[in-house]
Design a protein around this motif. Sequence first.
Motif, PDB file in Angstrom:
ATOM      1  N   GLY A 453     -27.532  78.367  16.790  1.00  0.00           N
ATOM      2  CA  GLY A 453     -27.153  76.941  16.122  1.00  0.00           C
ATOM      3  C   GLY A 453     -27.135  75.740  17.022  1.00  0.00           C
ATOM      4  N   TYR A 454     -27.997  76.012  18.179  1.00  0.00           N
ATOM      5  CA  TYR A 454     -28.038  74.844  18.809  1.00  0.00           C
ATOM      6  C   TYR A 454     -29.383  74.864  19.734  1.00  0.00           C
ATOM      7  CZ  TYR A 454     -26.242  77.233  22.913  1.00  0.00           C
ATOM      8  OH  TYR A 454     -25.815  77.803  23.741  1.00  0.00           O
ATOM      9  N   TRP A 455     -29.849  73.707  20.505  1.00  0.00           N
ATOM     10  CA  TRP A 455     -30.921  73.732  21.190  1.00  0.00           C
ATOM     11  C   TRP A 455     -30.522  72.417  22.192  1.00  0.00           C
ATOM     12  CZ3 TRP A 455     -34.573  70.254  22.793  1.00  0.00           C
ATOM     13  CH2 TRP A 455     -35.508  70.865  23.869  1.00  0.00           C
ATOM     14  N   GLN A 456     -30.861  72.439  23.435  1.00  0.00           N
ATOM     15  CA  GLN A 456     -30.912  71.220  24.304  1.00  0.00           C
ATOM     16  C   GLN A 456     -31.882  71.150  25.418  1.00  0.00           C
ATOM     17  OE1 GLN A 456     -27.250  70.754  26.049  1.00  0.00           O
ATOM     18  NE2 GLN A 456     -27.085  72.710  27.134  1.00  0.00           N
ATOM     19  N   GLY A 457     -32.442  70.391  25.713  1.00  0.00           N
ATOM     20  CA  GLY A 457     -33.389  70.266  26.875  1.00  0.00           C
ATOM     21  C   GLY A 457     -34.357  68.758  26.790  1.00  0.00           C
ATOM     22  N   GLU A 458     -35.322  68.888  27.832  1.00  0.00           N
ATOM     23  CA  GLU A 458     -35.987  67.480  27.714  1.00  0.00           C
ATOM     24  C   GLU A 458     -37.297  67.781  26.798  1.00  0.00           C
ATOM     25  OE1 GLU A 458     -37.362  67.184  31.729  1.00  0.00           O
ATOM     26  OE2 GLU A 458     -35.317  66.677  32.498  1.00  0.00           O
ATOM     27  N   ILE A 459     -37.609  66.417  26.162  1.00  0.00           N
ATOM     28  CA  ILE A 459     -38.679  66.496  25.333  1.00  0.00           C
ATOM     29  C   ILE A 459     -39.339  65.063  25.361  1.00  0.00           C
ATOM     30  CG2 ILE A 459     -37.200  65.710  23.451  1.00  0.00           C
ATOM     31  CD1 ILE A 459     -38.924  67.267  21.443  1.00  0.00           C
ATOM     32  N   TRP A 460     -40.506  64.971  25.326  1.00  0.00           N
ATOM     33  CA  TRP A 460     -41.113  63.465  25.385  1.00  0.00           C
ATOM     34  C   TRP A 460     -41.508  63.217  23.806  1.00  0.00           C
ATOM     35  CZ3 TRP A 460     -42.422  61.115  29.542  1.00  0.00           C
ATOM     36  CH2 TRP A 460     -42.343  61.838  30.978  1.00  0.00           C
ATOM     37  N   ASN A 461     -41.125  61.786  23.543  1.00  0.00           N
ATOM     38  CA  ASN A 461     -41.089  61.164  22.273  1.00  0.00           C
ATOM     39  C   ASN A 461     -41.866  59.913  22.352  1.00  0.00           C
ATOM     40  OD1 ASN A 461     -40.459  63.201  20.486  1.00  0.00           O
ATOM     41  ND2 ASN A 461     -38.166  62.601  20.462  1.00  0.00           N
ATOM     42  N   LYS A 462     -41.833  59.471  21.234  1.00  0.00           N
ATOM     43  CA  LYS A 462     -42.889  57.977  21.315  1.00  0.00           C
ATOM     44  C   LYS A 462     -42.176  57.086  20.495  1.00  0.00           C
ATOM     45  CE  LYS A 462     -46.610  57.936  18.766  1.00  0.00           C
ATOM     46  NZ  LYS A 462     -48.072  58.082  18.314  1.00  0.00           N
ATOM     47  N   ARG A 463     -42.104  55.695  21.309  1.00  0.00           N
ATOM     48  CA  ARG A 463     -41.386  54.905  20.332  1.00  0.00           C
ATOM     49  C   ARG A 463     -42.190  54.153  19.471  1.00  0.00           C
ATOM     50  NH1 ARG A 463     -37.482  54.180  24.625  1.00  0.00           N
ATOM     51  NH2 ARG A 463     -38.415  54.190  26.637  1.00  0.00           N
TER      52      ARG A 463
END
Length: 508
Positions: A453-463
């Motif tokens: 029901g959930y996930w959490q962590g670091e992720i790279w994204n782009k503006r």
Amino acid sequence: MKNTGKLQLPLQTVSLIAGFMTWVILSSLLPYIKEDIALTAQQATWVTATPIILGSILRFPLGFWTNRFGARWSFTISFVALLFPVFYISVSDSFFDLIAAGFFLGISGATFSIGVTSLPKYYPKERHGAINGIYGMGNVGTAITSFMAPSIASHIGWQPTVRLYLFLLAGLALFNLLLGDAKEPRFTVSLKEQVRAVYKKDKLWLLSLFYFITFGSFVAFTVYLPQFLINNFGLTKVDAGFRTAGFIALATVARPVGGWLSDRWNPFKVLMFVFAGLTLSGVLLSFSLSFSWFTFGVLAVALCAGLGNGAVFKMVPMYFSKQAGVVNGIVSAMGGLGGFFPPLVLTTLLSVTGHYSIGFMALSEFALVSFVLIIWMFYQEKLRLSANILEHTVEAMLVTDTNSVIQFVNPAFTAVTGYTAAEAVGQKPSLLKSGKQLKPFYDELWRSVREHGYWQGEIWNKRKNGEVYLEWLNITAIKNDAGEVKYYAGMFSDISKAKTKDTGNAAS
């Protein structure tokens, strides 16, 4: 300001008591007046209902004038103006005299708008419900007149009894002139601007409807109950006045309780109880009742009307803090009008059908509609509060449906990503993908969401500008009562700078 406010509350409450004492002179003394002036049943109803007209209409401008000139002058001028219709009543000898004097007697009922506009200026918002409730106890003035005026009239006659009120009005005019706050904060926004700012808002008209029912019930029963008790249950004039005073006293005591409960608890829930109670009371009164059951039904109306009166004026500053004078005037005017029509309707129904059942049932139906509307407002307010929380939360947020189409983003989302709500809603979160994570990363992410029901962590994204950044992301599955996933909510924050700083500190 605090010390001045402490003086204004009792002064304005006593002034309202005097105003309401004067407002019901005709209805309280009508059994005696009818001995000297021949009136039909329909004419008698018009005589008791007429003061409500100006007492309702004038509340709107009085609220505005109080904001502009202060309660000191509003009360003083009102009481001086009342000297003329009160004296005219004492020398009246025809139906038309009573109607003409009664119309201008309505000024006394309009004074209610003065205090509800002035007094909140001296107190914090969290106390407005209780303060307006205490001021609203000025309703007890109607009970004082209903109880005392018939007794005095039985000894000295109704004309001398009416003239006694001239001394009361002159005294209160002088007290307000000497003790009223000459430095009360004033607001000079034009009436046109204030009306333009509020008249299209549904909350104004919903609050007006609620007060139309609660205060209208109070006024209608106050002016009509003495005649009703005499004609239908054979009570004496003094006994009918005493029992009417009991109705008024209960409603008056309940008013500050309604304000206090609204401060401490929730005005929406208080009004739910009020309209449920009025619905059941109207149904009860619509049947041919024994005197005991009729009394129970009427006292239930008094309790609910009093609680409702206090709760409604707790809600006005919740929505209209900047236009309180005009809105208080409009809402209280609608409440006064709510007391004008029921006596006329009941008298007409009696002449046509021979009983009052339909009239009392109408009260029940109006209350039922209001009950449904206050429940709707309650859940609308919860949704508005939730939306405000989402709008003002520091963390960026987006909500998608089960097809991964973005349904909502908050301002923090725009601040982090550069995408506006118009650009993001309707798109998929993939517009933020940086390309640094491969498909197995996302497969594992969504496996965790499906299973836990959930996930959490670091992720790279782009503006939007192409800059790649590191964020901390929490994804949660939102389920309905049946346990079915309907939405996915993602909350994230930019941790690039913090990560760089930590790396730098470790290197040093």
